[in-house]
Design a protein around this motif. Structure first.
Motif, PDB file in Angstrom:
ATOM      1  N   ASP A 176       0.835  -1.203   0.000  1.00 19.13           N
ATOM      2  CA  ASP A 176       0.000   0.000   0.000  1.00 19.13           C
ATOM      3  C   ASP A 176       0.872   1.255   0.000  1.00 19.13           C
ATOM      4  N   ALA A 177       1.951   1.248   0.790  1.00 22.78           N
ATOM      5  CA  ALA A 177       2.870   2.391   0.828  1.00 22.78           C
ATOM      6  C   ALA A 177       3.576   2.565  -0.518  1.00 22.78           C
ATOM      7  N   ASN A 178       3.943   1.463  -1.164  1.00 26.43           N
ATOM      8  CA  ASN A 178       4.579   1.545  -2.480  1.00 26.43           C
ATOM      9  C   ASN A 178       3.649   2.168  -3.511  1.00 26.43           C
ATOM     10  N   LYS A 179       2.382   1.847  -3.429  1.00 31.51           N
ATOM     11  CA  LYS A 179       1.421   2.435  -4.362  1.00 31.51           C
ATOM     12  C   LYS A 179       1.258   3.924  -4.101  1.00 31.51           C
ATOM     13  N   ARG A 180       1.183   4.300  -2.845  1.00 33.87           N
ATOM     14  CA  ARG A 180       1.033   5.722  -2.509  1.00 33.87           C
ATOM     15  C   ARG A 180       2.265   6.525  -2.906  1.00 33.87           C
ATOM     16  N   ARG A 181       3.437   5.921  -2.815  1.00 36.13           N
ATOM     17  CA  ARG A 181       4.679   6.619  -3.165  1.00 36.13           C
ATOM     18  C   ARG A 181       5.049   6.442  -4.643  1.00 36.13           C
ATOM     19  N   ARG A 191       0.724   0.635  -9.891  1.00 35.27           N
ATOM     20  CA  ARG A 191      -0.212   0.201  -8.851  1.00 35.27           C
ATOM     21  C   ARG A 191      -0.984  -1.077  -9.213  1.00 35.27           C
ATOM     22  N   PRO A 192      -1.490  -1.207 -10.458  1.00 35.57           N
ATOM     23  CA  PRO A 192      -2.211  -2.460 -10.766  1.00 35.57           C
ATOM     24  C   PRO A 192      -1.312  -3.692 -10.721  1.00 35.57           C
ATOM     25  N   LEU A 193      -0.011  -3.537 -11.035  1.00 33.70           N
ATOM     26  CA  LEU A 193       0.899  -4.678 -10.994  1.00 33.70           C
ATOM     27  C   LEU A 193       1.259  -5.035  -9.552  1.00 33.70           C
ATOM     28  N   ILE A 194       1.361  -4.047  -8.693  1.00 35.94           N
ATOM     29  CA  ILE A 194       1.567  -4.334  -7.266  1.00 35.94           C
ATOM     30  C   ILE A 194       0.367  -5.097  -6.718  1.00 35.94           C
ATOM     31  N   ASP A 195      -0.839  -4.674  -7.091  1.00 33.02           N
ATOM     32  CA  ASP A 195      -2.048  -5.376  -6.640  1.00 33.02           C
ATOM     33  C   ASP A 195      -2.060  -6.817  -7.132  1.00 33.02           C
ATOM     34  N   LEU A 196      -1.683  -7.023  -8.398  1.00 30.26           N
ATOM     35  CA  LEU A 196      -1.662  -8.381  -8.949  1.00 30.26           C
ATOM     36  C   LEU A 196      -0.630  -9.235  -8.222  1.00 30.26           C
ATOM     37  N   HIS A 197       0.538  -8.660  -7.954  1.00 31.04           N
ATOM     38  CA  HIS A 197       1.592  -9.346  -7.206  1.00 31.04           C
ATOM     39  C   HIS A 197       1.057  -9.802  -5.847  1.00 31.04           C
ATOM     40  N   MET A 198       0.393  -8.904  -5.145  1.00 30.47           N
ATOM     41  CA  MET A 198      -0.124  -9.224  -3.814  1.00 30.47           C
ATOM     42  C   MET A 198      -1.280 -10.228  -3.878  1.00 30.47           C
ATOM     43  N   LYS A 225      -1.971   3.595 -13.857  1.00 27.84           N
ATOM     44  CA  LYS A 225      -3.047   3.416 -12.885  1.00 27.84           C
ATOM     45  C   LYS A 225      -3.944   2.217 -13.189  1.00 27.84           C
ATOM     46  N   SER A 226      -3.883   1.692 -14.407  1.00 26.68           N
ATOM     47  CA  SER A 226      -4.756   0.567 -14.752  1.00 26.68           C
ATOM     48  C   SER A 226      -4.055  -0.333 -15.770  1.00 26.68           C
ATOM     49  N   LEU A 227      -4.493  -1.586 -15.833  1.00 25.95           N
ATOM     50  CA  LEU A 227      -3.927  -2.528 -16.804  1.00 25.95           C
ATOM     51  C   LEU A 227      -4.255  -2.126 -18.237  1.00 25.95           C
ATOM     52  N   SER A 272      10.371  -5.754 -20.878  1.00 28.05           N
ATOM     53  CA  SER A 272      10.473  -6.862 -21.832  1.00 28.05           C
ATOM     54  C   SER A 272      11.265  -8.039 -21.288  1.00 28.05           C
ATOM     55  N   ARG A 273      12.048  -7.829 -20.194  1.00 28.52           N
ATOM     56  CA  ARG A 273      12.909  -8.906 -19.701  1.00 28.52           C
ATOM     57  C   ARG A 273      12.745  -9.199 -18.217  1.00 28.52           C
ATOM     58  N   GLY A 274      11.844  -8.525 -17.557  1.00 25.14           N
ATOM     59  CA  GLY A 274      11.603  -8.747 -16.138  1.00 25.14           C
ATOM     60  C   GLY A 274      10.134  -8.581 -15.813  1.00 25.14           C
ATOM     61  N   GLY A 275       9.719  -9.189 -14.690  1.00 25.58           N
ATOM     62  CA  GLY A 275       8.321  -9.092 -14.284  1.00 25.58           C
ATOM     63  C   GLY A 275       7.373  -9.855 -15.175  1.00 25.58           C
ATOM     64  N   LEU A 276       7.890 -10.859 -15.898  1.00 29.05           N
ATOM     65  CA  LEU A 276       7.051 -11.555 -16.879  1.00 29.05           C
ATOM     66  C   LEU A 276       5.983 -12.423 -16.231  1.00 29.05           C
TER      67      LEU A 276
END
Length: 492
Positions: A333-338, A343-350, A449-451, A463-467
């Motif tokens: 939540d702090a990462n999204k605020r900062r 933000r949508p990828l942080i939510d998906l990760h969580m 802010k959105s996918l 292209s090479r990370g977070g796949l």
């Protein structure tokens, strides 16, 4: 006689005044009007400049006061606006206008020369043999892309890697052809390093800060290795003095610069996780390492650090607890605020972590916290610790580069086999002096802010990370609800 003279002078002055008035009347008063207008314009310009200057100074003062107030505020929204990496914060901190860091005295030994170094490595009781997958098996993943530094790890391979066995082979970066290559002279140099203080600078965000209070014994015992990319090396050379040592390497003071060529990721922050987390891969002969972020100046002798955080309590892995957050969902939540990542990828990760059983932190978990301060990591390079580092890096490679979100999850998945010493945050702040970055970090993905925005602008995707965030997940995440996060602390 005197009276006649005075009357003569007065008469002549009166005649001159009459003549000037006559000229003024004949000229229509133009000369006097022009002169008067010049005076009026000059005075008006001076008043305008003074007024603009005062207004500008008031604006600057207001901004500075708001910055001070936001950094001290207990209101989450305003504290989230405070950038502690900014030059403004650094200047205000130097002036003594910011609240000092949460510090306490570290109970270190008195003399590094009297520290007794253990003669034997810690016993390998859980993992006896650890090896690494070196070839990226692209064909099995149906991908036509070139080899990736982190490999094309499948969901099944990821799940199997958390099942601890005496002999294990896992993904751990450094796939052949995936980048992050060291020069031959650096490979040769680091082979002799048994005790390492490591740091890293990427994309030119810092210059090396020289450690202080380092004993002669530690200077002889430790290799001080600063990992950099090409951009940072050029930036360092243009700002500080770089010399060549007897081994053909480049140095800035005590730091030996280790150049990594061919960066494996598009995102500099993700590149910085390679030396930070995979220290044991870069420096395979190292028995102990202390990682410190590039913006920090170490002010405690490294031998005293190892004695305090590892040897005294018979620990093998030490890291500080986060000052504010206990749960990874608080940190997310702090990462999204900062705006630390999309933000949508942080939510998906969580959501993936929540689906896989990761609960919010509570006292019954048996851990001090699920969220560390990752800027300082103190390790003995045991097989289990190396396994943990590999699994931690795999999560950073697969999902977001925010490593504090993945740390507690990997501890959870190892089910109590991984032991660590999470020391008080106030001691963490006493190990270093924090310097501001040379410039602010900015990435287009942080503002997404959105996918749907990713669908419209394909260049926003790494292209090479977070796949793993773009691969079909073998579970239904639609019904996953993230736990509520009480915003009782600053954004962090």
């Amino acid at each position: 006689m005197d009276n006649d003279f005075e009357r003569s002078v007065s008469s002549r002055a009166a005649r001159r005044n009459q003549q000037q008035q006559a000229k003024y009347i004949l000229s229509g008063g133009k000369l006097s009007q022009d002169y008067t207008m010049r005076i009026i314009w000059k005075r008006g310009f001076i008043r305008l400049a003074l007024t603009a200057g005062i207004i500008w100074m008031l604006i600057i003062l207001t901004v500075l006061l708001f910055h001070v107030w936001s950094c001290q505020s207990s209101v989450a929204f305003f504290s989230a606006l405070c950038s502690k990496d900014s030059k403004v914060f650094g200047m205000l901190n130097t002036m003594g206008l910011m609240k000092p860091l949460h510090r306490c005295t570290i109970p270190v030994a008195d003399d590094p020369n009297k520290v007794v170094i253990p003669k034997r490595k810690s016993p390998e009781e859980v993992v006896q043999h650890l090896s690494y997958i070196m070839e990226d098996d692209i064909a099995s993943n149906g991908s036509q892309s070139p080899p990736l530094f982190g490999g094309h790890q499948t969901w099944q391979q990821r799940d199997e890697s958390f099942k601890v066995k005496p002999t294990m082979k896992v993904h751990c970066g450094f796939m052949r052809g995936g980048g992050a290559e060291m020069a031959p002279e650096d490979i040769k140099y680091v082979k002799k390093c048994r005790f390492v203080v490591a740091s890293g600078i990427f994309d030119g965000y810092d210059t090396p800060h020289q450690p202080s209070n380092i004993s002669k014994r530690s200077q002889r015992l430790f290799c001080f290795l600063m990992v950099v990319d090409e951009v940072s090396l050029d930036f360092i050379k243009s700002n500080v003095t770089v010399t060549e040592d007897n081994d053909g390497g480049q140095r800035v003071g005590i730091w030996r610069l280790i150049l990594l060529k061919h960066q494996p990721y598009d995102e500099p922050r993700r590149n910085g996780k390679v030396p930070k987390i995979l220290t044991h891969r870069l420096f395979p002969q190292a028995q102990y390492s202390i990682w410190i972020d590039g913006k920090m100046e170490l002010i405690v002798d490294p031998l005293l650090i190892l004695e305090r955080y590892l040897w005294r309590g018979k620990h093998t892995f030490a890291i500080a607890q986060h000052k504010h957050h206990l749960s990874i969902y608080e940190e997310a939540d702090a990462n999204k605020r900062r705006k630390r990542y999309a933000r949508p990828l942080i939510d998906l990760h969580m959501k993936i972590y929540r689906y896989e059983g990761m609960e919010s932190w509570n006292p019954n978990k048996g851990t001090v916290s699920d969220v560390p301060e990752g800027a300082i990591i103190i390790r003995e390079h045991t097989a289990l610790n190396n396994l943990f580092s590999c699994l931690w890096f795999n999560e950073v490679n697969l999902f977001t580069p925010r490593d504090q979100l993945s740390f507690g999850y990997v501890v959870y998945r190892l089910g109590g086999t991984f032991k660590l010493f999470m020391f008080p945050n106030c001691e963490y702040n006493s190990i270093f002096i924090l310097h501001p970055h040379t410039r602010e970090h900015s990435s287009k993905v942080e503002w997404v802010k959105s996918l749907d925005e990713f669908k419209k602008k394909a260049d926003l995707k790494e292209s090479r990370g977070g796949l793993g965030l773009w691969s079909p997940y073998p579970g239904n995440l639609d019904l996953v609800v993230l736990p509520p996060v009480p915003r009782t602390s600053k954004a962090g």
